[in-house]
Design a protein around this motif. Structure first.
Motif, PDB file in Angstrom:
ATOM      1  N   SER A 194     -53.607  41.104  15.473  1.00  0.00           N
ATOM      2  CA  SER A 194     -55.015  41.480  15.401  1.00  0.00           C
ATOM      3  C   SER A 194     -55.433  41.767  13.966  1.00  0.00           C
ATOM      4  CB  SER A 194     -55.265  42.717  16.270  1.00  0.00           C
ATOM      5  OG  SER A 194     -56.573  43.217  16.068  1.00  0.00           O
TER       6      SER A 194
ATOM      7  N   ALA B 158     -55.500  38.543  11.975  1.00  0.00           N
ATOM      8  CA  ALA B 158     -56.638  37.727  12.400  1.00  0.00           C
ATOM      9  C   ALA B 158     -57.940  38.253  11.805  1.00  0.00           C
ATOM     10  CB  ALA B 158     -56.724  37.706  13.925  1.00  0.00           C
TER      11      ALA B 158
ATOM     12  N   ASP C  97     -50.660  30.035  17.745  1.00  0.00           N
ATOM     13  CA  ASP C  97     -51.462  29.966  18.970  1.00  0.00           C
ATOM     14  C   ASP C  97     -52.419  31.139  19.089  1.00  0.00           C
ATOM     15  OD1 ASP C  97     -50.287  27.597  19.971  1.00  0.00           O
ATOM     16  OD2 ASP C  97     -48.600  28.714  20.800  1.00  0.00           O
ATOM     17  N   ASP C  98     -52.009  32.292  18.564  1.00  0.00           N
ATOM     18  CA  ASP C  98     -52.742  33.529  18.829  1.00  0.00           C
ATOM     19  C   ASP C  98     -53.832  33.839  17.817  1.00  0.00           C
ATOM     20  OD1 ASP C  98     -51.058  33.856  20.977  1.00  0.00           O
ATOM     21  OD2 ASP C  98     -49.743  35.320  19.993  1.00  0.00           O
TER      22      ASP C  98
ATOM     23  N   LEU D 152     -56.205  32.125  15.954  1.00  0.00           N
ATOM     24  CA  LEU D 152     -57.565  31.588  16.009  1.00  0.00           C
ATOM     25  C   LEU D 152     -58.411  32.249  17.098  1.00  0.00           C
ATOM     26  CD1 LEU D 152     -59.295  29.640  14.420  1.00  0.00           C
ATOM     27  CD2 LEU D 152     -58.666  27.841  16.021  1.00  0.00           C
ATOM     28  N   PRO D 153     -57.918  32.419  18.334  1.00  0.00           N
ATOM     29  CA  PRO D 153     -58.720  33.128  19.332  1.00  0.00           C
ATOM     30  C   PRO D 153     -59.026  34.572  18.934  1.00  0.00           C
ATOM     31  CG  PRO D 153     -56.952  31.908  20.400  1.00  0.00           C
ATOM     32  CD  PRO D 153     -56.693  31.848  18.929  1.00  0.00           C
ATOM     33  N   LEU D 154     -58.082  35.227  18.245  1.00  0.00           N
ATOM     34  CA  LEU D 154     -58.321  36.599  17.813  1.00  0.00           C
ATOM     35  C   LEU D 154     -59.338  36.672  16.685  1.00  0.00           C
ATOM     36  CD1 LEU D 154     -54.629  37.913  17.842  1.00  0.00           C
ATOM     37  CD2 LEU D 154     -56.475  38.652  19.367  1.00  0.00           C
TER      38      LEU D 154
ATOM     39  N   GLN E  63     -61.991  34.578  16.382  1.00  0.00           N
ATOM     40  CA  GLN E  63     -63.297  34.093  16.826  1.00  0.00           C
ATOM     41  C   GLN E  63     -64.383  35.168  16.926  1.00  0.00           C
ATOM     42  OE1 GLN E  63     -64.246  31.014  17.200  1.00  0.00           O
ATOM     43  NE2 GLN E  63     -62.432  29.746  17.536  1.00  0.00           N
TER      44      GLN E  63
ATOM     45  N   GLU F  43     -63.047  25.869  14.132  1.00  0.00           N
ATOM     46  CA  GLU F  43     -61.827  25.177  14.533  1.00  0.00           C
ATOM     47  C   GLU F  43     -60.943  24.857  13.327  1.00  0.00           C
ATOM     48  OE1 GLU F  43     -63.286  21.779  16.635  1.00  0.00           O
ATOM     49  OE2 GLU F  43     -63.772  22.921  18.449  1.00  0.00           O
TER      50      GLU F  43
END
Length: 296
Positions: free
Chosen positions: A227, A230, A259-260, A262-264, A266, A275
């Motif tokens: 976190s 990110a 994997d983790d 980019l979503p965190l 956003q 992207e």
């Protein structure tokens, strides 16, 4: 032939690249800690050894854990503190009898990966070291972005953004700044957070092994680390919008991050679509020394 030297806190490494970028020589020696003159001599010895072994004279680039001040011409912001306040480029040029190009070691990582590594297809590369410490460098069209004051890419000195009330103000880094990226997003910070949560001093790979086995404390430590990293990357994305991020250093080997992260990121990015790729450094722990060679 291009010669590059990575001046680290514990070791100095030289690499020689031929005209096609292929490695033809490499050597490591311990860094003479707290001995500036000894370090100058170590650089000279590495250069003479490389040129004797290859039979060629090379250009020389140097990556350091700091930068040269355009105002004073002296090293600043180096965590190898014995080089701070010294005219390193002038001293090396006097000792070696040739021009030396010096850049921050994170900028050297960025140059290496932008030249023939994970960011070779990118116009703007933001390279991030997440190892013993954490810092970053910028390469634009394969060239290091030093900045007007020699502090381009000094991302690590900034506090982790969007802190929670539980995180604030955070532990202090080596300069005494609380909550800084260069502590919390480093491998050292990852281990320190696990120690605080568990009372156990473990290495990063040991913590990740526990996390993968389902250990809840190790899992919580990883989630907090991902976190924070990110959020730090999201801030960089909002400010600079690079074409890619490249991660180097020991924590870049944690495969889950790719994997983790980019979503965190956003929720914190000011764009409807985001992207941008986050890639592992192609050249691993050789990237910094290769980038120093590519300064020419």
């Amino acid at each position: 032939m291009r010669l590059g030297i990575d001046w680290g806190g514990t070791k100095m490494e030289i690499i020689a690249l031929d005209t096609n970028g292929a490695e033809v020589y490499r050597q490591r020696v311990p860094t003479p800690r707290d001995d500036y003159d000894g370090c100058i001599e170590a650089v000279a010895s590495l250069v003479s050894g490389a040129e004797a072994a290859t039979g060629e004279t090379g250009t020389l680039g140097l990556g350091i854990p700091g930068s040269i001040s355009p105002a004073s011409g002296l090293v600043k912001n180096a965590n190898s503190t014995w080089m701070n306040g010294r005219p390193l480029d002038r001293d090396l040029e006097a000792r070696l009898g040739r021009q030396v190009r010096i850049q921050n070691d994170a900028n050297c990582l960025a140059v290496s990966e932008a030249t023939d590594g994970a960011g070779a297809d990118c116009h703007f590369v933001h390279a991030v070291i997440i190892g013993t410490g954490s810092g970053s460098g910028i390469a634009i069209d394969g060239k290091a972005h030093r900045g007007a004051n020699g502090i381009g890419g000094e991302w690590g000195a900034i506090p982790v953004p969007w802190m929670t009330s539980e995180e604030f103000p955070g532990p202090s880094n080596w300069l005494g700044h609380p909550g800084a990226i260069d502590h919390w997003c480093s491998g050292t910070g990852f281990q320190a957070d696990y120690l605080e949560r568990s009372g156990k001093a473990l290495k990063g790979h040991e913590i990740m092994a526990l996390k993968r086995s389902g250990d809840p404390v190790a899992g919580a430590t990883y989630e907090a680390y991902a976190s924070r990293l990110a959020r730090a990357l999201a801030m960089a994305a909002n400010l600079m919008d690079p074409d890619c991020f490249v991660l180097g250093g020991g924590m870049s080997n944690v495969d889950e991050l790719y994997d983790d992260l980019l979503p965190l990121m956003q929720p914190y990015i000011m764009s409807d679509v985001y992207e941008v790729p986050i890639r592992k450094a192609k050249h691993g722990d050789s990237s910094g020394v290769r980038g120093a060679a590519w300064l020419w």
